[in-house]
Scaffold this motif. Sequence first.
Motif, PDB file in Angstrom:
ATOM      1  N   LEU A 217       0.759  -1.234   0.020  1.00 51.32           N
ATOM      2  CA  LEU A 217       0.115   0.007  -0.037  1.00 51.32           C
ATOM      3  C   LEU A 217       0.930   1.226   0.033  1.00 51.32           C
ATOM      4  O   LEU A 217       0.665   2.225  -0.681  1.00 51.32           O
ATOM      5  N   ALA A 218       1.896   1.388   0.814  1.00 50.88           N
ATOM      6  CA  ALA A 218       3.048   2.443   0.733  1.00 50.88           C
ATOM      7  C   ALA A 218       3.483   2.460  -0.601  1.00 50.88           C
ATOM      8  O   ALA A 218       3.650   3.811  -0.851  1.00 50.88           O
ATOM      9  N   ALA A 219       3.885   1.645  -1.190  1.00 51.60           N
ATOM     10  CA  ALA A 219       4.515   1.482  -2.543  1.00 51.60           C
ATOM     11  C   ALA A 219       3.479   2.198  -3.586  1.00 51.60           C
ATOM     12  O   ALA A 219       3.915   2.966  -4.469  1.00 51.60           O
ATOM     13  N   LEU A 220       2.331   1.659  -3.415  1.00 50.53           N
ATOM     14  CA  LEU A 220       1.146   2.299  -4.446  1.00 50.53           C
ATOM     15  C   LEU A 220       1.152   3.605  -4.200  1.00 50.53           C
ATOM     16  O   LEU A 220       0.866   4.515  -4.992  1.00 50.53           O
TER      17      LEU A 220
ATOM     18  N   LYS B  28       1.712  -0.529 -11.758  1.00 49.04           N
ATOM     19  CA  LYS B  28       1.156  -1.813 -12.123  1.00 49.04           C
ATOM     20  C   LYS B  28       1.324  -3.133 -11.380  1.00 49.04           C
ATOM     21  O   LYS B  28       0.707  -3.951 -11.140  1.00 49.04           O
ATOM     22  N   GLU B  29       2.632  -2.922 -10.817  1.00 50.23           N
ATOM     23  CA  GLU B  29       3.065  -4.151 -10.150  1.00 50.23           C
ATOM     24  C   GLU B  29       2.298  -4.326  -8.668  1.00 50.23           C
ATOM     25  O   GLU B  29       1.927  -5.210  -8.239  1.00 50.23           O
ATOM     26  N   THR B  30       1.978  -3.324  -8.125  1.00 53.21           N
ATOM     27  CA  THR B  30       1.195  -3.221  -6.849  1.00 53.21           C
ATOM     28  C   THR B  30      -0.199  -3.538  -7.094  1.00 53.21           C
ATOM     29  O   THR B  30      -0.578  -4.253  -6.264  1.00 53.21           O
ATOM     30  N   LEU B  31      -0.996  -2.934  -8.488  1.00 49.97           N
ATOM     31  CA  LEU B  31      -2.059  -3.679  -8.267  1.00 49.97           C
ATOM     32  C   LEU B  31      -2.063  -4.886  -8.765  1.00 49.97           C
ATOM     33  O   LEU B  31      -3.102  -5.517  -8.440  1.00 49.97           O
ATOM     34  N   HIS B  32      -1.229  -5.400  -9.478  1.00 47.75           N
ATOM     35  CA  HIS B  32      -1.140  -6.953  -9.634  1.00 47.75           C
ATOM     36  C   HIS B  32      -1.071  -7.831  -8.461  1.00 47.75           C
ATOM     37  O   HIS B  32      -1.966  -8.813  -8.158  1.00 47.75           O
ATOM     38  N   ILE B  33      -0.299  -7.249  -7.426  1.00 53.98           N
ATOM     39  CA  ILE B  33      -0.481  -7.862  -6.113  1.00 53.98           C
ATOM     40  C   ILE B  33      -1.642  -7.843  -5.495  1.00 53.98           C
ATOM     41  O   ILE B  33      -2.147  -8.853  -4.586  1.00 53.98           O
ATOM     42  N   LEU B  34      -2.273  -6.708  -5.401  1.00 49.68           N
ATOM     43  CA  LEU B  34      -3.412  -6.426  -4.513  1.00 49.68           C
ATOM     44  C   LEU B  34      -4.598  -7.103  -5.251  1.00 49.68           C
ATOM     45  O   LEU B  34      -5.724  -7.283  -4.694  1.00 49.68           O
TER      46      LEU B  34
END
Length: 357
Positions: A132-135, A247-253
């Motif tokens: 969440l922090a990275a996003l 994009k990477e954070t949304l993929h994980i979420l």
Amino acid sequence: MSKPNESSVESIKQEQEQEHKHDHDHQHEATHVHNQPGASHTDDHAGHNHGALGGHVHATGTKLKWAFLATFFILAVEVVGGSLANSLALLSDAGHVLTDVAALGLAWFAAVQAQKSPTLDKTFGYHRTGILAALANSLTLIIIAFVIFYEAFHRFQNPQPVESTIMYLSAGVGVIVNLAIAFGFRGGEDNLNVRSALLHVLGDAAASAGVILGAIIMQFTHWYVIDPIISVLIALMIAWNAWKIVKETLHILMEGAPDNFEYDHLLAFVRTLPGAKDLHDLHVWSVTPERVALSCHLVVDPEGSLERSTEIIKQLKHYILKEFGISHTTIELEVDQCKCTELLCPETLWESGKGAH
């Protein structure tokens, strides 16, 4: 469908036979077989080292703390220098650094939160805090990029003289300190939160280097339009790197599987195991990039023994760990296949009363 290399499969099986002799003190195994009395659920933690993970998280938090303090120093230097030099490029870089201060502060906070133990209402712990922090960091960077574009547009229409000497002295501090921070982050790039912070830092160093180059050119040519040009280039670099993190954070979420997971290799290996018939209801998801979990249903021969079924699970888990690096696996055994007959089960199984096996 691709098939695992036969020599590779044989090598894995030989390793499993050797490990079977001395792994009882390091693993706990149970088996959940449908329609078989006395069976229980399987959740193997072979390969986990919670102490090591905790130490890694603590070390990450320490690096982020010092990076936060050093970046705050850069911010102060560039704000003062940009104001004195009347340089949009330097002030744009200072704006970028301001988001870095917030980003590193959030990343530091997330690393501290990740050290908390799991609770009954947060059974995976607080590791997603870092995602969440990275996003939040990357979205902030995109916003600041648009602010820089807006300011640069006005400077293109009305170029203003700048004090070049102050520019490259202030930016020089940014380059040196940011490279020192990036050097301190070595070895932690597998952590998305650290990688997000590292992108901030390297972006700052590159932007500061561009400011220095532009300042030298303007000092000798007085082409002050270079100042907003540098600002736009900095903004483009910021936006591009930030979008990749988004994009990477949304993929994980969205509970996405890691890039290196190839389900056809897994299915091919299952079909090499005597007594294993099929695999379905597969779920692979990332809690964080370095914490991946897998669950599935494995159909075995109903004539096989419980001991043989347990051995199949051990072989399968060993393969998953070695091939994909996934150590947190939950495998449910079946002798009669449940309503799900596909590798990825349809949504109807999640409806009330339809998902019971």
